[in-house]
Design a protein around this motif. Structure first.
Motif, PDB file in Angstrom:
ATOM      1  N   LYS A 430     -12.210   5.226   0.923  1.00 14.26           N
ATOM      2  CA  LYS A 430     -12.546   6.380   0.807  1.00 14.26           C
ATOM      3  C   LYS A 430     -11.397   7.612   1.625  1.00 14.26           C
ATOM      4  CE  LYS A 430     -17.430   6.844  -0.109  1.00 14.26           C
ATOM      5  NZ  LYS A 430     -19.000   7.116   0.784  1.00 14.26           N
ATOM      6  N   TRP A 431     -11.297   6.967   2.697  1.00 11.87           N
ATOM      7  CA  TRP A 431     -10.402   7.722   3.947  1.00 11.87           C
ATOM      8  C   TRP A 431      -8.894   7.685   2.969  1.00 11.87           C
ATOM      9  CZ3 TRP A 431      -5.744   5.175   6.206  1.00 11.87           C
ATOM     10  CH2 TRP A 431      -5.119   6.143   6.987  1.00 11.87           C
ATOM     11  N   LYS A 433      -8.001   8.151   0.504  1.00 11.54           N
ATOM     12  CA  LYS A 433      -8.982   8.972  -1.291  1.00 11.54           C
ATOM     13  C   LYS A 433      -8.157   8.535  -2.452  1.00 11.54           C
ATOM     14  CE  LYS A 433      -7.826  13.308   1.306  1.00 11.54           C
ATOM     15  NZ  LYS A 433      -6.378  14.148   1.371  1.00 11.54           N
ATOM     16  N   ARG A 436     -11.551   8.610  -5.348  1.00 13.37           N
ATOM     17  CA  ARG A 436     -11.532  10.337  -5.241  1.00 13.37           C
ATOM     18  C   ARG A 436     -10.891  10.285  -7.470  1.00 13.37           C
ATOM     19  NH1 ARG A 436      -6.521  13.110  -5.136  1.00 13.37           N
ATOM     20  NH2 ARG A 436      -5.060  11.975  -4.373  1.00 13.37           N
TER      21      ARG A 436
END
Length: 634
Positions: A430-431, A433, A436
């Motif tokens: 998530k960090w 990305k 996404r």
């Protein structure tokens, strides 16, 4: 090596269709071009087999094979079948063929389900006993051969390939989004018990399956050793390991058809080819992928071995990627899932070329996971083992030697990758990305998205041994999966001496300093090969894999980019177009390399086209193509 398929109706109400049974096994023609045969054992049980003849080429060894009330379909090889055959003759068994298949049946009669613990080989088989209606199935210790199954509407179906199950039961053609999500997020592949199709499962390695009176039971028959040889001298360890390794090669040379080997310039495959020459006095064809020269091209090493007097027939396979998309579709059709390693391309090219002369090929797969060959990935665990034991001086010496060749930063990152808990890996994605790019069903990812058999560790097991067990039982399964599929794609049997269970058991019992010493992995194997191989092989610290220019393909191949940016991919609501487009542009511009992720996305979309959309596809025929040139040194 062959293909198997079977149907058993558990309530004796729905009869097996012979026509469908035969059609299903004919889909595995590439696994067994010599004979495809289907039999109705009774109205509710059908067995089918596609044969690639290796041992006993006569029609008497065709399958299904029968022995009394027993019928078998078998994919694989039992390499110690001669020794077992002689033992069984002592019990009074009369054999009618020279095949290892008949040895399995006789062994089952003599020892029951425990017979599999006596087998040294690779296998997936099913034995049906028509007297008691019992089906016994087994898969080899390491999952070299595939075994898929499902229990659907009172029908139990099993197969070497999922496409045969789908042909018999088309309604099972449904994507398993949890398995696909696990692949996309963390490259979970063949180690997952679940496949990319809902309710179609893998029998785990080292497991038996019994179906009796409608009840299904699965049990483990073998596991990795938990005790270690703590007090053993170098001389004793070297002697025992070498004896096992050479015997593993010896029994894998048994064949009634032409046999050769793949050969890079690395330690593992070179050990096999040169041992066949120097120890067994046998000259075989060896096939080496070449990429037009450069640092990652190992053909010069193979040529030097020839110049130094090693006697093998060297076949140079120049690999090009003119038909990248066509080749990728062929591979995905055989793998029946996505795949994260583009190394399948050169392997397929080598196998295709080898099949022009051979039917059996020896390969060096399995040594790295067994003996710490991926040194940059396992070194930190070995280093901490030494620190924990209070061997600080030895730990610092190992670190000094390691840093002469490898990046400490890279090794620390690999250590973190292997040791981060699930929640931390999720947080990192998530960090960074990366996550996404996913949408819809692929956003849903958790520990429940995949099922992997539990790995057993002993109380005092070293960090290094634990990590090697993970590599051998998880990561290696992915390589074995595509190795089987890509060899069978060309009707070629692949044999793996480093996967001999005796060698695996012995290596996992050895202390860590026989695996890593002086900053080098595979220490014991390097030592035992010193009297066979030259120093430039045994002391080579490089680890070179197949060169696969995915970035170049993405930049230059319009068809690949079209799949990633247009068409049906976004109607599935699995990936976000704007993010895929951004990742592709950054990769082409060399701002950031997203090629690994983009390759995964590409294989997912091709899988959907082939198996869900049912796009028409026919795998490549067995003939040489213009991208493989004829280069041979006798």
């Amino acid at each position: 090596m062959c293909g198997i398929f079977g149907v058993l109706n558990t309530n004796n109400e729905t009869k097996v269709s012979y026509d469908k049974l035969l059609t299903c096994i004919q889909l595995q023609y590439h696994r067994g071009p010599d004979k495809q045969q289907a039999e109705i054992i009774n109205p509710y049980v059908g067995l089918a087999h596609a044969r690639l003849s290796i041992i006993d080429l006569s029609d008497h060894a065709n399958q299904p094979l029968h022995y009394g009330s027993l019928s078998i379909v078998f994919n694989g090889e039992i390499f110690n079948y001669i020794e077992l055959r002689n033992e069984l003759k002592g019990f009074g068994y009369k054999f009618t063929t020279e095949s290892d298949t008949e040895v399995i049946l006789a062994s089952f009669i003599q020892w029951g389900v425990d017979c599999v613990t006596r087998f040294n080989g690779m296998w997936a088989f099913a034995i049906y006993d028509k007297e008691n209606g019992r089906l016994f199935c087994s898969r080899d210790r390491f999952g070299i051969k595939p075994f898929y199954y499902t229990l659907h509407q009172e029908d139990f179906l099993f197969s070497s390939e999922i496409k045969s199950i789908l042909e018999y039961r088309p309604e099972l053609r449904k994507p398993n989004y949890q398995a696909i999500s696990a692949f996309c997020h963390e490259s979970v592949g063949a180690e997952n018990i679940e496949t990319w199709f809902e309710n179609i499962l893998r029998l785990p390695p080292a497991h038996n399956l019994v179906l009796e009176k409608g009840q299904l039971s699965i049990s483990r028959y073998w596991d990795y050793p938990v005790t270690a040889e703590t007090d053993i001298s170098d001389d004793e360890a070297f002697k025992t390991y070498k004896e096992i390794f050479l015997d593993a090669i010896r029994i894998r040379l048994r064949s009634d058809v032409p046999l050769g080997a793949t050969m890079s310039g690395g330690l593992d495959s070179t050990s096999i080819v040169c041992s066949v020459d120097k120890i067994f006095d046998t000259r075989i064809d060896a096939y080496t992928a070449s990429f037009g020269g450069g640092a990652t091209d190992e053909y010069d090493v193979v040529k030097k071995l020839k110049e130094d007097g090693f006697d093998f027939i060297s076949n140079k396979v120049e690999v090009q990627y003119d038909d990248f998309l066509k080749d990728l579709k062929d591979i995905i059709y055989l793998i029946e899932s996505g795949h994260s390693s583009p190394a399948v391309f050169p392997l397929s090219k080598v196998n295709k070329r080898a099949r022009e002369k051979l039917i059996v090929i020896l390969e060096g797969q399995g040594a790295d996971e067994l003996l710490g060959g991926y040194i940059h990935a396992v070194f930190m665990d070995h280093f901490f083992d030494l620190i924990i034991k209070g061997q600080l001086k030895k730990a610092l010496k190992e670190l000094k030697e390691f840093r002469k060749q490898w990046s400490l930063k890279s090794s620390i990152l690999m250590f973190g990758r292997y040791n981060l808990p699930f929640w931390a890996r999720t947080l990192y994605r998530k960090w960074s990305k990366i996550d996404r790019v996913y949408s819809g069903e692929l956003v849903k990812y958790s520990k429940k998205s995949f099922k992997v058999p539990k790995i057993k560790y002993s109380k005092n097991e070293t960090r290094l041994n634990k990590l090697l067990k993970e590599q051998h039982q998880l990561g290696l399964l992915k390589l074995l999966h595509y190795g089987d599929a890509v060899s069978m794609m060309h009707s070629l049997e692949s044999r793996l001496p480093f996967m001999d269970y005796r060698l695996v058991e012995y290596a996992f019992k050895l202390p860590s300093n026989f695996k890593i010493r002086n900053g080098l992995g595979k220490f014991i194997h390097r030592k035992i090969m010193e009297d066979i191989l030259p120093d430039y092989i045994t002391n080579d610290k490089r680890k070179i894999g197949f060169d696969t220019p995915i970035e170049k393909a993405l930049a230059e191949n319009n068809a690949l980019r079209n799949i990633l940016l247009n068409g049906t991919i976004y109607s599935r609501n699995l990936f976000k177009k704007e993010v895929v487009k951004q990742f592709l542009e950054e990769t082409i511009a060399k701002k950031h390399n997203h090629s690994t992720l983009l390759f995964r996305i590409l294989t997912v979309e091709i899988w959907f086209k082939l198996f869900i959309d049912q796009e028409q596809h026919e795998i490549s025929k067995l003939k040489s193509s213009t991208d493989i040139r004829d280069n041979q040194i006798a």
